[in-house]
Design a protein around this motif. Structure first.
Motif, PDB file in Angstrom:
ATOM      1  N   LEU A 258      14.932 -10.017  -4.294  1.00  0.00           N
ATOM      2  CA  LEU A 258      13.681 -10.765  -4.435  1.00  0.00           C
ATOM      3  C   LEU A 258      13.958 -12.246  -4.649  1.00  0.00           C
ATOM      4  CD1 LEU A 258      11.394  -8.440  -6.575  1.00  0.00           C
ATOM      5  CD2 LEU A 258      11.278  -8.905  -4.142  1.00  0.00           C
ATOM      6  N   ARG A 259      15.019 -12.538  -5.393  1.00  0.00           N
ATOM      7  CA  ARG A 259      15.368 -13.957  -5.583  1.00  0.00           C
ATOM      8  C   ARG A 259      15.763 -14.603  -4.260  1.00  0.00           C
ATOM      9  NH1 ARG A 259      17.466 -12.192 -10.554  1.00  0.00           N
ATOM     10  NH2 ARG A 259      19.532 -11.948  -9.660  1.00  0.00           N
ATOM     11  N   GLU A 260      16.456 -13.854  -3.433  1.00  0.00           N
ATOM     12  CA  GLU A 260      16.798 -14.387  -2.110  1.00  0.00           C
ATOM     13  C   GLU A 260      15.553 -14.642  -1.276  1.00  0.00           C
ATOM     14  OE1 GLU A 260      19.628 -12.560   0.386  1.00  0.00           O
ATOM     15  OE2 GLU A 260      21.214 -12.575  -1.118  1.00  0.00           O
ATOM     16  N   ALA A 261      14.637 -13.696  -1.356  1.00  0.00           N
ATOM     17  CA  ALA A 261      13.383 -13.854  -0.620  1.00  0.00           C
ATOM     18  C   ALA A 261      12.664 -15.115  -1.104  1.00  0.00           C
ATOM     19  CB  ALA A 261      12.504 -12.627  -0.822  1.00  0.00           C
ATOM     20  N   GLU A 262      12.682 -15.303  -2.399  1.00  0.00           N
ATOM     21  CA  GLU A 262      12.024 -16.462  -3.002  1.00  0.00           C
ATOM     22  C   GLU A 262      12.658 -17.763  -2.498  1.00  0.00           C
ATOM     23  OE1 GLU A 262      12.509 -16.852  -7.314  1.00  0.00           O
ATOM     24  OE2 GLU A 262      10.333 -16.734  -7.427  1.00  0.00           O
ATOM     25  N   LEU A 263      13.970 -17.732  -2.401  1.00  0.00           N
ATOM     26  CA  LEU A 263      14.712 -18.889  -1.920  1.00  0.00           C
ATOM     27  C   LEU A 263      14.346 -19.209  -0.472  1.00  0.00           C
ATOM     28  CD1 LEU A 263      16.712 -20.319  -3.742  1.00  0.00           C
ATOM     29  CD2 LEU A 263      18.468 -18.736  -3.009  1.00  0.00           C
ATOM     30  N   SER A 264      14.232 -18.165   0.327  1.00  0.00           N
ATOM     31  CA  SER A 264      13.878 -18.360   1.733  1.00  0.00           C
ATOM     32  C   SER A 264      12.495 -18.987   1.858  1.00  0.00           C
ATOM     33  CB  SER A 264      13.880 -17.029   2.482  1.00  0.00           C
ATOM     34  OG  SER A 264      15.177 -16.505   2.519  1.00  0.00           O
ATOM     35  N   ILE A 265      11.560 -18.446   1.089  1.00  0.00           N
ATOM     36  CA  ILE A 265      10.198 -18.962   1.144  1.00  0.00           C
ATOM     37  C   ILE A 265      10.179 -20.419   0.707  1.00  0.00           C
ATOM     38  CG2 ILE A 265       7.871 -18.731   0.200  1.00  0.00           C
ATOM     39  CD1 ILE A 265       8.472 -15.716  -0.126  1.00  0.00           C
ATOM     40  N   ASP A 266      10.998 -20.714  -0.290  1.00  0.00           N
ATOM     41  CA  ASP A 266      11.056 -22.087  -0.775  1.00  0.00           C
ATOM     42  C   ASP A 266      11.582 -23.034   0.307  1.00  0.00           C
ATOM     43  OD1 ASP A 266      10.612 -23.678  -3.264  1.00  0.00           O
ATOM     44  OD2 ASP A 266      12.663 -24.298  -2.804  1.00  0.00           O
ATOM     45  N   ARG A 267      12.529 -22.555   1.054  1.00  0.00           N
ATOM     46  CA  ARG A 267      13.056 -23.353   2.160  1.00  0.00           C
ATOM     47  C   ARG A 267      11.934 -23.664   3.140  1.00  0.00           C
ATOM     48  NH1 ARG A 267      17.354 -24.790   5.378  1.00  0.00           N
ATOM     49  NH2 ARG A 267      17.388 -24.032   7.517  1.00  0.00           N
ATOM     50  N   TYR A 268      11.116 -22.675   3.382  1.00  0.00           N
ATOM     51  CA  TYR A 268       9.984 -22.858   4.287  1.00  0.00           C
ATOM     52  C   TYR A 268       9.041 -23.941   3.761  1.00  0.00           C
ATOM     53  CZ  TYR A 268       6.027 -21.709   7.275  1.00  0.00           C
ATOM     54  OH  TYR A 268       4.996 -21.776   8.176  1.00  0.00           O
ATOM     55  N   TYR A 269       8.630 -23.794   2.516  1.00  0.00           N
ATOM     56  CA  TYR A 269       7.657 -24.751   1.984  1.00  0.00           C
ATOM     57  C   TYR A 269       8.244 -26.144   1.816  1.00  0.00           C
ATOM     58  CZ  TYR A 269       4.179 -21.120   1.401  1.00  0.00           C
ATOM     59  OH  TYR A 269       3.259 -20.127   1.648  1.00  0.00           O
ATOM     60  N   THR A 270       9.544 -26.201   1.546  1.00  0.00           N
ATOM     61  CA  THR A 270      10.194 -27.508   1.454  1.00  0.00           C
ATOM     62  C   THR A 270      10.095 -28.230   2.795  1.00  0.00           C
ATOM     63  OG1 THR A 270      11.728 -26.659  -0.199  1.00  0.00           O
ATOM     64  CG2 THR A 270      12.375 -28.660   0.956  1.00  0.00           C
TER      65      THR A 270
ATOM     66  N   LEU B 275       4.874  -8.110  -9.699  1.00  0.00           N
ATOM     67  CA  LEU B 275       4.074  -9.329  -9.598  1.00  0.00           C
ATOM     68  C   LEU B 275       4.003 -10.075 -10.933  1.00  0.00           C
ATOM     69  CD1 LEU B 275       1.209  -8.437  -7.098  1.00  0.00           C
ATOM     70  CD2 LEU B 275       3.556  -9.187  -6.695  1.00  0.00           C
ATOM     71  N   GLY B 276       4.486  -9.451 -11.990  1.00  0.00           N
ATOM     72  CA  GLY B 276       4.619 -10.176 -13.252  1.00  0.00           C
ATOM     73  C   GLY B 276       5.790 -11.147 -13.216  1.00  0.00           C
ATOM     74  N   LYS B 277       6.716 -10.890 -12.309  1.00  0.00           N
ATOM     75  CA  LYS B 277       7.919 -11.726 -12.246  1.00  0.00           C
ATOM     76  C   LYS B 277       8.032 -12.571 -10.973  1.00  0.00           C
ATOM     77  CE  LYS B 277      10.714  -8.190 -12.978  1.00  0.00           C
ATOM     78  NZ  LYS B 277      11.962  -7.422 -13.174  1.00  0.00           N
ATOM     79  N   PHE B 278       7.360 -12.097  -9.937  1.00  0.00           N
ATOM     80  CA  PHE B 278       7.461 -12.812  -8.664  1.00  0.00           C
ATOM     81  C   PHE B 278       6.091 -13.009  -8.033  1.00  0.00           C
ATOM     82  CE2 PHE B 278      11.629 -10.859  -9.187  1.00  0.00           C
ATOM     83  CZ  PHE B 278      12.479 -11.908  -8.859  1.00  0.00           C
ATOM     84  N   ASP B 279       5.997 -14.043  -7.238  1.00  0.00           N
ATOM     85  CA  ASP B 279       4.785 -14.294  -6.487  1.00  0.00           C
ATOM     86  C   ASP B 279       4.597 -13.162  -5.468  1.00  0.00           C
ATOM     87  OD1 ASP B 279       2.817 -16.702  -5.879  1.00  0.00           O
ATOM     88  OD2 ASP B 279       3.376 -15.781  -3.965  1.00  0.00           O
ATOM     89  N   PRO B 280       3.339 -12.759  -5.229  1.00  0.00           N
ATOM     90  CA  PRO B 280       3.093 -11.689  -4.256  1.00  0.00           C
ATOM     91  C   PRO B 280       3.731 -11.964  -2.889  1.00  0.00           C
ATOM     92  CG  PRO B 280       1.057 -12.256  -5.376  1.00  0.00           C
ATOM     93  CD  PRO B 280       2.094 -13.214  -5.868  1.00  0.00           C
ATOM     94  N   GLU B 281       3.743 -13.221  -2.526  1.00  0.00           N
ATOM     95  CA  GLU B 281       4.325 -13.575  -1.238  1.00  0.00           C
ATOM     96  C   GLU B 281       5.807 -13.205  -1.171  1.00  0.00           C
ATOM     97  OE1 GLU B 281       3.467 -17.595  -0.136  1.00  0.00           O
ATOM     98  OE2 GLU B 281       4.277 -17.308   1.882  1.00  0.00           O
ATOM     99  N   VAL B 282       6.476 -13.259  -2.318  1.00  0.00           N
ATOM    100  CA  VAL B 282       7.894 -12.918  -2.359  1.00  0.00           C
ATOM    101  C   VAL B 282       8.094 -11.442  -2.036  1.00  0.00           C
ATOM    102  CG1 VAL B 282       9.943 -12.759  -3.835  1.00  0.00           C
ATOM    103  CG2 VAL B 282       8.414 -14.737  -4.021  1.00  0.00           C
ATOM    104  N   LEU B 283       7.269 -10.606  -2.624  1.00  0.00           N
ATOM    105  CA  LEU B 283       7.376  -9.171  -2.360  1.00  0.00           C
ATOM    106  C   LEU B 283       7.047  -8.868  -0.901  1.00  0.00           C
ATOM    107  CD1 LEU B 283       7.891  -6.332  -3.356  1.00  0.00           C
ATOM    108  CD2 LEU B 283       5.543  -6.226  -4.202  1.00  0.00           C
ATOM    109  N   ARG B 284       6.013  -9.506  -0.423  1.00  0.00           N
ATOM    110  CA  ARG B 284       5.605  -9.285   0.971  1.00  0.00           C
ATOM    111  C   ARG B 284       6.719  -9.719   1.933  1.00  0.00           C
ATOM    112  NH1 ARG B 284       0.288  -8.426   3.621  1.00  0.00           N
ATOM    113  NH2 ARG B 284       0.632  -8.937   5.796  1.00  0.00           N
ATOM    114  N   PHE B 285       7.245 -10.907   1.698  1.00  0.00           N
ATOM    115  CA  PHE B 285       8.338 -11.418   2.544  1.00  0.00           C
ATOM    116  C   PHE B 285       9.538 -10.473   2.496  1.00  0.00           C
ATOM    117  CE2 PHE B 285      12.289 -13.622   3.209  1.00  0.00           C
ATOM    118  CZ  PHE B 285      12.044 -14.460   4.288  1.00  0.00           C
ATOM    119  N   PHE B 286       9.896 -10.084   1.292  1.00  0.00           N
ATOM    120  CA  PHE B 286      11.038  -9.186   1.128  1.00  0.00           C
ATOM    121  C   PHE B 286      10.860  -7.902   1.937  1.00  0.00           C
ATOM    122  CE2 PHE B 286      12.457  -5.381  -1.237  1.00  0.00           C
ATOM    123  CZ  PHE B 286      13.811  -5.496  -0.987  1.00  0.00           C
ATOM    124  N   LEU B 287       9.666  -7.327   1.855  1.00  0.00           N
ATOM    125  CA  LEU B 287       9.425  -6.064   2.546  1.00  0.00           C
ATOM    126  C   LEU B 287       9.404  -6.227   4.066  1.00  0.00           C
ATOM    127  CD1 LEU B 287       6.785  -4.487   0.135  1.00  0.00           C
ATOM    128  CD2 LEU B 287       9.189  -3.842   0.404  1.00  0.00           C
TER     129      LEU B 287
END
Length: 485
Positions: free
Chosen positions: A307-319, A279-291
């Motif tokens: 985790l970066r892929e998960a972050e990208l996916s979440i970003d697609r959602y929010y976009t 969580l120092g490097k990624f938003d908690p939502e990223v870890l949750r989504f990934f899992l």
RNA sequence: GGCGGCGUACCCAAGUGGCUAAGGGAGAGGUCUGCAAAACCUUUAUGCAGCGGUUCAAAUCCGCUCGCCGCCUCCA
């Protein structure tokens, strides 16, 4: 609904003991250290199961324990030079801090082993009276061979285990497989009075006592990490059923491990990451989504790249959420029907059923997420066709509702897009304030008005170098945090 | 040694008997754009570790082989 049951090794229809009601227990943590991402997986998996059961209308009573007395806690206390109860308190607090950030809800009851000593003693006494346990020098052992069903959960045979025994042999025990339900305490160790002298509970007994007290002698779902199947759950089952003479648990659910370089992540191997580190490097939502992007029973390989892929996916959602918000804000009365409308309406009408179908099938969150992204694509496609008018407004509103409904079950995607980008500003350590960025966008806008493309592009470049992307829209420019790099 | 699981595209990952093998990322091409970004479209597995078998029909069931992993000891 179908659920994979470790006890039978099959997916079974979920039929609660009492119609409409589900009693569910998940093994929590032993509070002797900060949690790693394996704890996060287990907590999130059962959090989602609980949320989904509620969503499906079950009256769920969810119990998750804290094991607050145990050898590891005692050792930790010695190391840190503080009381064992202080250790337990400290790491219980740490647990809550981490789990709150990950969106793991509190259980309905969160019992502690030390608050159930009388219940534990009652069970131990009962086991001795019924001849399932024997006493030696203040220790009480459960005699495995007295319980003929022993091994039914972990599918192993007592004789086989003895043959290849790696268990350390305690000469006083009648069989190496026998396990302690009550342990005598040495001088200076925490202890409680008991009929067998001062001592403390064995490892497994507290779960038997707490489930029985809060969920009854038989209940519906018992969960935990797959590494608890043996010996913990096997022993828990044996002592509970020996004591009550009734079936203990109807459905046993176990989550798979996290692996690192294809190897099980574990404390003893040292190849683990704490939740705090991630969580120092990624938003908690990223870890949750990934899992949640892998089925809960499969192993999941952990890496920064994932985790970066998960972050990208979440970003697609929010976009897409931003597009939805923009559309709803500026929608006009002018009616424009598009060719996409019919297909889009159809997508919306079947969405929740498909989502349920996915989750009904042993909580297939990976498939459910796939459906959400299918919907995201359909929304974008529909919006690309530039529809307008009341019907369009309704369809987009409905999409938005469907997205938040499904997101709520998984407890992801429930930020506002601004909050997502605010959080990214922090985790990505963007060296600008929002005011800085707006300022530069302003400058660039002026340059663009002059058609000074070189100046405009240099502003874009400057922001981009620091991880900010400018997007030009028809009424002005917006920005967002660049990710995936 | 005993028991269990896994092997799906360049990567991640659903799918366990029957429609075009989800979804995301990456790559290539295109639409849009002052340029971008985003979004969308097209494209990338006649193919699901390999070999046999069952079946009208298999990634999906059965057998064997290879590879990887887990549990049997504290572990989510």
């Amino acid at each position: 609904m179908r659920v994979y049951n470790t006890l039978t090794g099959k997916k079974e229809d979920l039929v609660p003991l009492a119609p409409g009601r589900i009693g569910m227990y998940a093994c929590g943590v032993t509070v002797y250290d900060v949690c790693h991402i394996g704890h996060a997986r287990s907590a999130i998996v059962f959090d989602v199961i609980r949320r989904y059961l509620r969503f499906r209308g079950f009256d769920v009573k969810y119990v998750r324990n804290f094991t607050d007395i145990d050898d590891k806690i005692i050792n930790r206390a010695k190391q840190e030079g503080i009381g064992w109860d202080e250790v337990a308190k400290k790491y219980t607090e740490e647990y809550y801090t981490d789990m709150d950030r990950l969106g793991v809800g509190r259980a309905d009851v969160e019992p502690k082993a030390t608050e159930h000593i009388p219940e534990i003693i009652a069970i131990v006494r009962g086991l001795v009276e019924k001849g399932y346990a024997y006493v030696i020098d203040g220790d009480v052992y459960f005699e495995v061979k007295k319980f003929s069903d022993y091994g039914k959960l972990s599918k192993r045979d007592v004789d086989d285990m003895l043959a290849g025994a790696r268990v350390e042999v305690d000469e006083r025990k009648r069989s190496p497989m026998d396990f302690a339900v009550w342990k005598s305490s040495k001088e200076g160790e925490p202890s409680w009075e008991s009929p067998w002298g001062p001592g403390r509970p064995g490892w497994h007994i507290e779960c038997s006592a707490m489930t029985m007290k809060h969920l009854g002698e038989s209940f519906d779902i018992h969960g935990g990490g797959a590494d608890l199947i043996f010996p913990h759950h096997e022993n828990e089952l044996a002592q509970s059923e020996a004591f009550t003479g009734k079936p203990f648990v109807k459905y046993w659910i176990h989550n798979g491990f996290i692996t690192i370089d294809r190897e099980k992540m574990s404390k003893s191997l040292g190849n683990f990451f704490t939740i705090k580190e991630i969580l120092g490097k990624f938003d908690p939502e990223v870890l949750r989504f990934f899992l949640l992007s892998t089925h809960y029973r499969s192993p999941i390989e952990f890496s920064d790249a994932s985790l970066r892929e998960a972050e990208l996916s979440i970003d697609r959602y929010y976009t897409t959420l931003i597009r939805i918000d923009d559309f709803l804000k500026e929608s006009s009365d002018k009616i424009k029907t598009t060719a996409e409308e019919k297909g889009f309406e159809e997508t919306l009408s079947v969405f929740i059923d498909k989502f349920k179908e996915a989750m009904d099938d042993d909580f297939n969150t990976a498939l459910a997420l796939g459906l959400i992204f299918e919907l995201i694509r359909e929304v974008n496609k529909y919006l690309d066709a530039r529809p307008s008018g009341r019907k369009a407004w309704e369809l987009i509103t409905r999409s938005s509702d469907l997205l938040s409904q499904s997101g709520n079950v998984l407890n992801i995607f429930n930020k506002k897009p601004e909050e997502w980008y605010d959080a990214l500003m922090v985790t990505k350590r963007i060296p600008f304030t929002k005011a800085d960025i707006l300022d530069r966008i302003e400058q660039r806008q002026e340059a663009r008005q002059r058609k000074d493309w070189a100046a405009a592009d240099s502003v874009r470049k400057e922001l981009e170098d620091q991880g900010i992307i400018i997007e030009d829209k028809k009424n002005g420019s917006t920005w967002k945090v660049m990710i995936g790099k």
